[in-house]
Design a protein around this motif. Structure first.
Motif, short mmCIF file in Angstrom:
data_model
loop_
_atom_site.label_atom_id
_atom_site.label_comp_id
_atom_site.label_asym_id
_atom_site.label_seq_id
_atom_site.Cartn_x
_atom_site.Cartn_y
_atom_site.Cartn_z
N UNK A 136 0.81 -1.22 0.00
CA UNK A 136 0.00 0.00 0.00
C UNK A 136 0.84 1.27 0.00
N UNK A 137 2.12 1.14 0.30
CA UNK A 137 2.98 2.32 0.29
C UNK A 137 3.18 2.82 -1.14
N UNK A 138 3.35 4.12 -1.27
CA UNK A 138 3.53 4.71 -2.60
C UNK A 138 4.98 4.65 -3.02
N UNK A 139 5.50 3.43 -2.99
CA UNK A 139 6.88 3.24 -3.44
C UNK A 139 6.89 3.04 -4.95
N UNK A 140 7.92 3.49 -5.55
CA UNK A 140 8.05 3.28 -6.99
C UNK A 140 8.45 1.84 -7.24
N UNK A 141 8.23 1.41 -8.46
CA UNK A 141 8.63 0.05 -8.85
C UNK A 141 10.12 -0.12 -8.66
N UNK A 142 10.87 0.95 -8.88
CA UNK A 142 12.32 0.91 -8.73
C UNK A 142 12.72 0.57 -7.30
N UNK A 143 12.02 1.19 -6.30
CA UNK A 143 12.33 0.93 -4.90
C UNK A 143 12.07 -0.53 -4.54
N UNK A 144 10.95 -1.04 -5.04
CA UNK A 144 10.58 -2.43 -4.74
C UNK A 144 11.60 -3.39 -5.34
N UNK A 145 11.99 -3.14 -6.60
CA UNK A 145 12.95 -4.00 -7.27
C UNK A 145 14.32 -3.97 -6.57
N UNK A 146 14.71 -2.77 -6.12
CA UNK A 146 15.99 -2.65 -5.43
C UNK A 146 15.99 -3.41 -4.10
N UNK A 147 14.85 -3.38 -3.40
CA UNK A 147 14.74 -4.11 -2.14
C UNK A 147 14.87 -5.61 -2.37
N UNK A 148 14.23 -6.10 -3.43
CA UNK A 148 14.32 -7.52 -3.77
C UNK A 148 15.74 -7.88 -4.18
N UNK A 149 16.35 -7.02 -5.00
CA UNK A 149 17.71 -7.25 -5.47
C UNK A 149 18.69 -7.33 -4.31
N UNK A 150 18.56 -6.42 -3.33
CA UNK A 150 19.43 -6.39 -2.16
C UNK A 150 19.36 -7.71 -1.40
N UNK A 151 18.13 -8.20 -1.18
CA UNK A 151 17.95 -9.44 -0.42
C UNK A 151 18.51 -10.65 -1.17
N UNK A 152 18.33 -10.67 -2.50
CA UNK A 152 18.84 -11.79 -3.30
C UNK A 152 20.36 -11.84 -3.27
N UNK A 153 21.00 -10.67 -3.35
CA UNK A 153 22.46 -10.62 -3.30
C UNK A 153 22.95 -11.14 -1.95
N UNK A 154 22.27 -10.74 -0.87
CA UNK A 154 22.65 -11.21 0.47
C UNK A 154 22.53 -12.72 0.59
N UNK A 155 21.43 -13.26 0.08
CA UNK A 155 21.21 -14.70 0.13
C UNK A 155 22.29 -15.46 -0.63
N UNK A 156 22.64 -14.97 -1.82
CA UNK A 156 23.67 -15.63 -2.63
C UNK A 156 25.04 -15.57 -1.95
N UNK A 157 25.34 -14.45 -1.34
CA UNK A 157 26.61 -14.31 -0.62
C UNK A 157 26.71 -15.31 0.53
N UNK A 158 25.57 -15.54 1.17
CA UNK A 158 25.54 -16.52 2.27
C UNK A 158 25.78 -17.93 1.73
#
Length: 470
Positions: free
Chosen positions: A417-439
């Motif tokens: 429901x937050x007025x986040x841009x698609x870019x913000x959402x994609x960056x949040x997902x990208x950040x988490x995926x990078x962390x998971x892969x590093x682990x």
């Protein structure tokens, strides 16, 4: 004939006095400690055998001489003259540093001599005694700590985690009232840490040398509660111990009793507790005598006692006796800023206890934890952290996947429901995926880049962009 009887009686008394005097002389002569007695002028009257052996003099030669001729650096004649005692004085005799006491002998208000005792024959002996005493004190402190742990009263204010204004205010107030003798009523929702505050208050009080006695009023059946609180005499009822049993109030004499869930106590028991508070005495079941006690009561409840008093479910007179000092422990949702500190503390503590290699809580998981309302407060948070630790695998951190749906759903709705841009959402997902892969790759950047399907240069740029440490 009477004269003969009188002379015999006198001789008998004289012999008895001589026998007693010989006994005292024998004891004096054979004492381990070195002792000297001088008259008012400083002349030696008595010098025991052990002291003579050290000084290298005979008793018969020493007695009658001035003490300065017999003992090096002595001050016995000074004490005999001034009448002022000297305790724990260091004296050098034949190259030995000794610890001596010198005490005047007074009769009818007049100083008639002095007695001196060598307490420690050298500083090494003093050091040995000091170490022994220190060792005994350390053992005593250890036993006290172990007893407190066994009885569950080892917590202090340092164990209450959080530095928000609301919790600091309660901690500071609790520290102030801890030294008081007055009863305390702790209010707060279930799981806020009321018992922890009771422990901390007791351990900051003048009753800390005695164990905190605890009883949960809701956990004990009504028919057993009286015997638990007040104890019973031998044969008071079927199944009673032959020796009888002291109650919790007796055990808490000179200490503190913690009555948890006081709102659950039956009305008939409330009347008996009121009597204990008023009379400061207890009577066992089946007993005919009372025992005076000095007990401080700390009571706790998650119920509204004022409302219960209005509804005649709690005695008004007992309420005011317990509510001399009241404090309210804030709920977790009232101190949201403390949640990350508490969550991380619980995670580290339980990870050690459970032997789990988990070192952190992810940003998104922490956001979910902070957004949750926590009706069960710290106790519920502890359960959620424990659950997560049980299902974490190779990630070495608690992720949103390790939290139950009721914890994460609010954050997911907020994100949608937050007025986040698609870019913000994609960056949040990208950040988490990078962390998971590093682990998964144990921090290997080349392998991580291959897993993500990007070049090493792109990975480095993203690590810098999202401030991810490897």
């Amino acid at each position: 004939m009477q004269c003969d009887k009188g002379s015999k009686s006198e001789r008998k008394n004289k012999d008895k006095r001589q026998e007693t005097l010989d006994l005292y002389r024998n004891i004096f002569s054979n004492l381990y400690n070195w002792i000297v007695v001088v008259d008012a002028e400083g002349y030696v009257v008595m010098l025991n055998r052990a002291y003579c052996n050290f000084l290298g003099v005979k008793q018969e030669d020493a007695i009658g001489k001035h003490v300065t001729e017999v003992i090096d650096n002595t001050r016995m004649h000074v004490v005999a003259k001034t009448g002022k005692q000297e305790i724990g004085d260091i004296q050098n005799i034949k190259g030995n540093q000794m610890i001596a006491d010198r005490v005047p002998i007074v009769k009818d208000g007049v100083v008639i001599g002095a007695v001196g005792t060598v307490i420690f024959k050298d500083l090494v002996e003093l050091d040995t005694y000091t170490k022994k005493i220190h060792h005994i004190e350390e053992e005593f402190d250890l036993y006290k700590k172990e007893l407190k742990k066994a009885l569950g009263s080892e917590y202090t204010f340092e164990n209450i985690i959080g530095d928000s204004e609301s919790i600091e205010k309660v901690k500071n107030f609790s520290r102030k009232v801890a030294k008081s003798k007055s009863n305390i009523l702790i209010l707060g929702e279930s799981g806020t840490g009321k018992e922890l505050f009771a422990h901390a208050i007791h351990n900051a009080s003048n009753r800390v040398d005695y164990p905190l006695i605890k009883i949960n009023c809701a956990a004990i059946p009504t028919d057993l509660l009286e015997s638990e609180l007040f104890g019973y005499e031998a044969g008071a009822f079927t199944g009673a111990k032959k020796s009888g049993k002291p109650g919790k109030f007796e055990l808490a004499d000179k200490s503190t009793i913690f009555l948890d869930e006081i709102g659950e106590m039956p009305l008939n028991m409330q009347a008996k507790i009121l009597r204990v508070i008023q009379e400061k005495e207890v009577e066992r079941i089946g007993g005919v005598t009372t025992k005076k006690i000095d007990v401080r009561i700390i009571a706790a409840t998650n119920q509204n006692l004022e409302e219960m008093v209005k509804n005649k479910k709690f005695r008004e007179d007992l309420y005011y006796r317990l509510n001399v000092i009241s404090l309210r422990v804030p709920s977790l949702r009232e101190r949201v800023e403390d949640i990350p500190i508490i969550a991380n503390h619980l995670m580290k503590k339980m990870a050690r206890e459970m032997d789990r290699h988990v070192t952190e809580i992810s940003h998104d998981a922490m956001r979910c934890i902070q957004n949750y309302s926590w009706p069960g407060n710290v106790r519920e948070l502890q359960n959620i952290i424990e659950r997560a630790l049980n299902i974490v695998e190779k990630e070495a951190m608690i992720l949103t996947d390790h939290l139950p749906y009721n914890i994460t759903k609010k954050s997911k709705v907020q994100m949608d429901t937050q007025k986040n841009s698609l870019k913000d959402i994609l960056e949040a997902v990208e950040r988490e995926e990078i962390k998971k892969c590093l682990i998964k790759t144990s921090g290997n950047k080349l392998k991580t880049a291959k897993l993500l399907g990007i070049s090493r240069t792109s990975l480095y740029e993203k690590l810098e962009k999202y401030n991810i440490e490897v």
